[in-house]
Design an enzyme around this catalytic site. Structure first.
Site, PDB file in Angstrom:
ATOM      1  N   ALA A 348       0.855  -1.177   0.000  1.00  0.00           N
ATOM      2  CA  ALA A 348       0.000   0.000   0.000  1.00  0.00           C
ATOM      3  C   ALA A 348       0.893   1.230   0.000  1.00  0.00           C
ATOM      4  O   ALA A 348       2.089   1.126   0.258  1.00  0.00           O
ATOM      5  CB  ALA A 348      -0.895   0.010   1.233  1.00  0.00           C
ATOM      6  N   GLU A 384      -1.083   2.774   7.106  1.00  0.00           N
ATOM      7  CA  GLU A 384      -1.145   3.905   6.171  1.00  0.00           C
ATOM      8  C   GLU A 384      -1.768   5.129   6.833  1.00  0.00           C
ATOM      9  O   GLU A 384      -1.315   6.259   6.619  1.00  0.00           O
ATOM     10  CB  GLU A 384      -1.922   3.529   4.904  1.00  0.00           C
ATOM     11  CG  GLU A 384      -1.404   2.284   4.164  1.00  0.00           C
ATOM     12  CD  GLU A 384       0.087   2.287   3.900  1.00  0.00           C
ATOM     13  OE1 GLU A 384       0.665   3.374   3.727  1.00  0.00           O
ATOM     14  OE2 GLU A 384       0.695   1.191   3.892  1.00  0.00           O
TER      15      GLU A 384
END
Ligand SMILES: *[C@@H]1O[C@H](CO)[C@@H](O)[C@H](O)[C@H]1NC(C)=O
Ligand SMILES: *[C@@H]1O[C@H](CO)[C@@H](O)[C@H](O)[C@H]1NC(C)=O
Ligand SMILES: *[C@@H]1O[C@H](CO)[C@@H](O)[C@H](O)[C@H]1NC(C)=O
Ligand SMILES: [Zn+2]
Length: 971
Positions: A348, A384
């Protein structure tokens, strides 16, 4: 970035095979992200004036354009960027392209007659014979004119030489018009493809980190060069355009006769170029909003319709809220978009306000996803989101400090996931997934310190190399240790003032130490030295210590732990490989208050002295980044506690005793028999972590002995050990009809089945073949997603062509990535050589196995004891083909070579390996070059290990089996 190389639980827990990770003396799986890309030479076109020849090979030079770092004379303030990706191939060239216009306003902080701005693989349209146009912002002054413009390919610059000076304090505007290729190379502005409803669809998307923003538009592409961005995207009507900011408006316009739409985004906050994102797609989304923050999850339409974005949506709000409180700082942006892409290199990417993911890292479907798939989604989202503040709002000045950014996010991802799923106890798992994982790499003489010098990290390839297990997992481990000895309260206090001071700015890692020190001082926290001095011993030198506690005398000493005691350490350390070690410990099951510090090579702690049946246990909950050894008497007492009353020892430490013992034995600090004895008590163990730790370590024994006479006894011993666990799950799942309640119990159920089937327990074979057959007969898959990997694998291993072909057709028709993954892994489990050979052939046919999956499929096959030699023959025979077809692809090559040679432990195999190296010297090994030498070294180490240990190991397993003859299973 999120971890890219991630062995999902479903695959990591071996069926009849060994896991990929834990085994080798030399582990080359540390590459989390790598971006070796083909190095095309791009020449300026369309009238770019080339007054000097474009350099294509680096020549030693002191010219600014030959240096990889930008000069400090110009600072960007604001960009206007307009991009138009074409999601149809050009009818003439067949190329997918994008066109763009960019305008950057910058300030001159030192007089200069040279402009260097990053640019890679972009072609420029001439403006008055130049590749750019320059004007002064203040209309009262005048910009010098451009003498020459050219591209410096090696250092990736657009170079403009001026006929006069830019003046200090003045602002200028540089405009460009350019074209780039929208390739499927996963870097910069790139293209992803997928099929939906029989229609081929395209996505234009980006991956800028670390140095590919310059492949999308010319920019000052260094993290400290923060600026604000006004982004505009041009796209076909009906397509969705996304960027970091909210879309302000979408209008219909006509360009050169094309009816298109133009989406304008609100200006971004001041930010680094590597965090930009631009996406044009036909995706759909689900959304919600909390406290004024709009949260959206985007994915392929069919995935959204199947509700696969719902779980991510549900947990994002709570995790964002958690981090707002943790950092004591509101989420800095008005929206948080997250998007799942069919083609994505890393796990990611934390683009500010528009996070990109692999599909398996964001999408969740209870009908197909296991609890481990679910955990992966929760932890990666938390990772994230943590970056939205730590990394994005406050950014490290240069890439040499990457470890702090990634280590921090890799630590707090567990805190964020714990918030979303408090019942999982997910925080404990950092010990298996990060601490143990990186111990394996950091115990090698080839390891490196967390911190690098700024001047040593210059080229894009050097930057990419930093995205490794040391930065992520060791970074996470030492920050967890720091937070533990400071206490969570002091740690967050320091963190919060750090964020306030540096918001929208950049820092170096010592700034964080400074704020933590302030918090420690304010709270009166007692430390043996400054935060900086303590942490220097962990950050500036590689490796970690083994602390030896002699409980008979109360003395403790430390020594650099090396898996190979004969390895040569060539890099001296200013700390002489000594550390300032915080020790939390217990005596007879009673936790001692506070931290005991080992500051010297050795020291005496009278309170640790015990006698008789008393015992001590150090590194409680493995909050410290080190291994522990004891005097023999204390080891005996610990083994005694394990076998009589194991719950007196915390579960993480039970896992740790096993892992420490096996690794200390590998390093010849204790005997292999002592290590094996830590598995005796597993008969009574029901918890996941100790079992998982034992299985990870026993994998090495499987590799070394599954073709030898040791195998039979080992199998029988382990079958005895696992039988109770298997029966336990049989009971609590009511004959395998229910899912165990606990998250860890669900994991351990998979271990129970995998090991029971691997060791040939009849009841297990019956279970898996029955489940699989019912699927084949009814077409209705009732196997719980948690169990699919192991059930598929073991049923295919027990079956023949019919089972294999059935699974293959299911693989071909799988509509969700996680299900296809499980099948692709299980297909490698067959014991039929001809099926394995056919499967090997399939790996080189991209219609059958996607290119990105080819090498990992070959490795799965090599893990199968029967597939091992077939895979090796296959790779040797096809080397030059594999190399040319797949050679460009990043890190998978070293995985391939390490994977197919992992079991090597004989003279004959060593010779074959050396021959392979010699035969292919002309073709080369690309990113696998190091792996070939490591494999040779590992094979030699394995041969040595076997010769030193085989007799003893054989004897031990035989005696254990004779002590406990197999009993029959009763349900
Ligand atoms: C850029 O120019 C080179 C050399 O003329 C050409 O080969 C390449 O296709 C061009 N790229 C694009 C995207 O137009
Ligand atoms: C823009 O174009 C689309 C289709 O091309 C149309 O549906 C839409 O109504 C147009 N919008 C405006 C504001 O004209
Ligand atoms: C950038 O966008 C903002 C709106 O978000 C607008 O107010 C501003 O004028 C734009 N700046 C430029 C230079 O176009
Ligand atoms: Zn990250």
């Amino acid at each position: 970035m999120g971890k890219g190389f991630f062995i999902s639980k479903a695959v990591g827990i071996g069926g009849i095979f060994v896991g990929v990770a834990a085994l080798s003396t030399i582990i080359a799986l540390s590459v989390v992200y790598s971006q070796e890309r083909s190095k095309n030479i791009i020449s300026p076109t369309e009238g770019g004036t080339t007054t000097k020849p474009t350099t294509t090979t680096p020549v030693p030079s002191n010219e600014p354009w030959d240096k990889y770092r930008l000069p400090k004379s110009l600072l960007p303030i604001h960009y206007n960027v307009k991009l138009w990706p074409r999601l149809k191939p050009d009818p003439e060239t067949g190329l997918f392209i994008f066109t763009g216009e960019s305008e950057v306003k910058f300030e001159c902080v030192e007089d200069t007659d040279l402009i260097l701005i990053h640019s890679n693989k972009l072609n420029y349209t001439s403006q008055n014979g130049n590749m750019a146009a320059l004007t002064a912002v203040n209309s009262a002054s005048k910009a010098p004119s451009i003498l020459s413009s050219r591209l410096q390919v090696v250092t990736q610059y657009l170079v403009l030489e001026l006929d006069g000076k830019l003046e200090k304090g003045q602002r200028y505007r540089l405009s460009t018009i350019f074209t780039g290729e929208l390739a499927d190379d996963l870097g910069g502005f790139y293209r992803s493809e997928y099929e939906e409803g029989g229609v081929k669809k395209y996505v234009a998307t980006t991956q800028m980190q670390p140095t590919d923003a310059r492949k999308a538009f010319p920019c000052f592409d260094e993290p400290a060069m923060k600026a604000c961005f006004n982004i505009t995207l041009i796209h076909d009507p009906g397509m969705v355009a996304l960027s970091n900011g909210k879309a302000v408006e979408t209008t219909n316009i006509t360009i050169d006769g094309h009816n298109v739409q133009q989406t304008v985004f609100e200006q971004t906050e001041k930010m680094s170029t590597y965090l930009l994102a631009f996406i044009v797609s036909d995706f759909a989304y689900v959304s919600s909003s909390t406290d004024e923050v709009l949260i959206r999850i985007f994915a392929r339409r069919s995935a959204i319709e199947a509700n696969q974005g719902q779980y991510a949506l549900n947990i994002t709000g709570p995790i964002l809220k958690f981090f707002e409180e943790y950092y004591n700082y509101s989420y800095p942006l008005p929206k948080s978009d997250q998007i799942a892409l069919p083609d994505f290199n890393a796990g990611a990417m934390e683009n500010w306000g528009l996070i990109t993911y692999r599909e398996t890292a964001l999408l969740y479907d209870p009908a197909f996803s296991s609890n481990s798939n679910k955990q992966r989604v929760a932890t990666i989202i938390a990772h994230e989101l943590a970056h939205m503040w730590f990394g994005n709002l406050v950014t490290l000045q240069w890439w040499n400090d990457l470890w702090l950014n990634e280590g921090f996010a890799s630590y707090v991802e567990y805190l964020g996931a714990d918030e979303a799923e408090p019942s999982w106890n997910v925080k404990d798992l950092i010990v298996l997934s990060d601490v143990h994982r990186v111990f394996a790499v950091d115990a090698l003489s080839s390891s490196h310190p967390l911190s690098s010098k700024e001047e040593d990290i210059q080229k894009p390839a050097q930057i990419s190399e930093l995205f490794d297990a040391i930065s992520y997992s060791k970074g996470a481990s030492v920050l967890r240790m720091l937070s533990d000895f400071l206490t969570e309260n002091v740690f967050t206090k320091g963190l919060q003032t750090y964020l306030r001071e540096f918001a929208f700015k950049t820092t170096v890692y010592k700034d964080l130490w400074k704020h933590l020190q302030m918090a420690a001082n304010e709270t009166g926290t007692q430390l043996p030295d400054s935060v900086e001095n303590i942490m220097n011993t962990w950050v500036l030198q590689m490796g970690f210590p083994v602390v030896t506690i002699n409980a008979a005398t109360g003395s403790a000493s430390q020594q650099h732990f090396l898996l190979d005691p004969n390895s040569n350490i060539t890099t001296p350390s200013e700390f002489s490989y000594e550390w300032i070690v915080p020790i939390r410990w217990m005596k007879n099951g009673v936790t001692q208050v506070g931290v005991t510090w080992l500051k010297e090579k050795s020291d005496t702690f009278p309170e640790m002295k015990v006698s008789g049946t008393d015992w001590v246990l150090a590194n409680l909950n493995v909050t410290g980044y080190y291994r522990v050894n004891y005097n023999p008497e204390n080891w005996e007492q610990l083994l005694e506690v394990l076998s009589t009353n194991h719950e007196m020892i915390p579960v993480i430490n039970r896992a740790q005793l096993v892992d420490d013992a096996f690794n200390l034995a590998r390093a010849k600090i204790i005997s292999t028999v002592l290590a094996l004895r830590t598995t005796n008590y597993l008969k009574n163990e029901r918890d996941y972590m100790p079992w998982e730790s034992a299985l990870n370590n026993l994998d090495f024994f499987y590799l070394m002995f599954d073709r030898s006479e040791v195998y039979g006894y080992m199998q029988e011993y382990l079958r005895n050990q696992v039988q109770g666990l298997f029966e336990y799950y049989h009971g609590i799942t009511e004959n395998w009809t229910k899912v165990p309640e606990g998250h860890m119990d669900q994991y351990n159920q998979v271990n129970a089945i995998s090991l029971a089937c691997r060791t040939g327990l009849d009841e297990c074979q019956t279970l898996v073949t029955t489940l699989f057959k019912s699927w084949m007969d009814t077409g209705n898959n009732t196997i719980h997603p948690n169990l699919r990997s192991t059930v598929y694998c073991n049923a295919i291993a027990a079956g023949g062509a019919k089972e294999w072909n059935f699974a293959w057709s299911k693989f071909e028709n799988a509509t969700i990535a996680t299900e296809a993954e499980k099948l692709r892994y299980a297909l490698a489990c067959t014991k039929e050589s001809w099926l394995l050979n056919r499967y090997l052939e399939y790996t080189l046919d991209s219609e059958k196995i996607r290119k990105q999956d080819a090498t990992s499929t070959i490795v799965y096959i090599a893990q199968n004891v029967i597939g091992q030699s077939l895979a090796w023959d296959f790779v040797r025979a096809r080397w030059s083909y594999i190399f040319t077809e797949y050679g460009g692809g990043s890190f998978s090559f070293s995985n391939l070579i390490n994977g197919v040679t992992e079991r090597f432990s004989t003279e004959f195999e060593l010779q074959q390996l050396k021959q392979f190296k010699a035969d292919n010297a002309d073709v080369g090994f690309g990113s696998g070059t190091l792996a070939v030498d490591q494999s040779i070294e590992r094979t030699e180490a394995n041969m040595k290990w076997i010769s030193e240990n085989k007799d003893e190991v054989l004897k031990w397993f035989r005696e254990e089996v004779e002590k406990n003859p197999a009993r029959t299973f009763s349900s």
